[in-house]
Scaffold this active site. Structure first.
Site, short mmCIF file in Angstrom:
data_model
loop_
_atom_site.label_atom_id
_atom_site.label_comp_id
_atom_site.label_asym_id
_atom_site.label_seq_id
_atom_site.Cartn_x
_atom_site.Cartn_y
_atom_site.Cartn_z
N ASP A 221 1.54 -7.04 -2.94
CA ASP A 221 0.76 -5.95 -3.54
C ASP A 221 0.90 -4.73 -2.64
O ASP A 221 1.47 -4.79 -1.56
CB ASP A 221 -0.71 -6.36 -3.64
N ASP A 223 -1.80 -3.17 -1.39
CA ASP A 223 -3.13 -3.01 -0.80
C ASP A 223 -3.91 -2.00 -1.64
O ASP A 223 -3.92 -2.12 -2.85
CB ASP A 223 -3.01 -2.62 0.68
#
Length: 290
Positions: A221, A223
């Site tokens: 991802d 973040d």
């Protein structure tokens, strides 16, 4: 035959489909061990087996079913269990958030340094807990990851045609919560490339234990530092992890094969002795073992 019998510990990371579980299905002559030691119980039993002619020992960092939060992982018991099992090398996998636009979800990164932002974890063996680790030891953490293990992993990536970014700083936070946007952006400014919750103190303890250690990071991802796009959430993290776990597993298996097929066993003997001597020379106490 060299001075040391080569044995590779594999520490699997997040999720029921982590690489340790995937590799377990491919091992031959598997045995299971309850490996309590001076530091308590490791996160899981140890699973002994072979990849080709190389003996491996598998351990699940969060336990079976991912039941242990990052702060409660018994990192010392995990590393000590692998040391007592005779592991000379450790290959670890870790799921990370990306702090850089250039590292996209699904990318694999070979870390070369870390920023430790944990606060609740026992981060050294040398605290008087065990007679095996006497004295006060100030082990240098540059290089943080063993250079020869990193070379092996890079070669494994080349041979398997798996794209792997060479180099990156991992910020390890305490967790289990994810970062705020302000924290995420601060970590960027500090030079962080990835963020996770488990690399520290694992990498430090492996060095203290005299085990050659390397890690493969999977970015799952972005973040939460970006102004656009989805923010990190567990569902997305697990979806990306499961989609890419086969590549991580393939890379780990090839790295094990390369470690075990080294044409010059004396090189590993030399590297292991160098690390053990470094730890010994970093111990400043007069009551350390003779």
């Amino acid at each position: 035959m060299g001075k040391y019998t080569i044995k590779v510990g594999i520490i699997g990371g997040s999720g029921l489909d982590d690489p340790a579980a995937q590799i377990l299905q491919q091992l031959v002559r598997v045995s299971q061990e309850d490996a309590k030691n001076d530091f308590g119980y490791p996160s899981s039993d140890l699973y002994h087996g072979f990849i080709g002619d190389t003996e491996v020992v598998l351990l699940s960092r969060h336990g079976v079913g991912h039941k242990i939060i990052p702060s409660n992982v018994n990192y010392r018991a995990n590393i000590e269990a692998l040391r007592l099992a005779g592991c000379t090398h450790i290959l670890a996998s870790t799921a990370c958030g990306s702090l850089q636009e250039s590292i996209r979800p699904g990318d694999l990164v070979l870390p070369d340094s870390f920023l430790d932002r944990t606060s609740k974890r026992a981060n050294t063996f040398f605290d008087g807990t065990s007679k095996e680790y006497q004295g006060v030891c100030h082990v240098p953490m540059e290089p943080a990851f063993h250079p020869d293990i990193r070379k092996i992993i890079l070669k494994a990536a080349s041979l398997t045609d798996i794209k792997l970014q060479d180099g990156g700083t991992v910020v390890t936070i305490e967790g289990p919560r994810f970062s705020s946007k302000a924290e995420s952006r601060a970590f960027q400014q500090w030079g962080g490339d990835l963020i996770n919750m488990t690399l520290c103190p694992e990498v430090c303890l492996a060095k203290e234990a005299g085990i050659l250690y390397g890690a493969i990071a999977l970015a799952t991802d972005y973040d939460c530092w970006r102004d656009t796009g989805d923010k990190v959430c567990v569902a997305d993290v697990m979806a990306v992890f499961k989609k890419n776990v086969a590549r991580v597993t393939q890379l780990l298996i090839k790295a094990v094969e390369l470690v075990g097929s080294s044409t010059d066993q004396g090189i590993w003997d030399q590297k292991i002795d160098e690390l053990k001597n470094l730890v010994e020379s970093s111990n400043v106490s007069s009551n350390k073992p003779a």
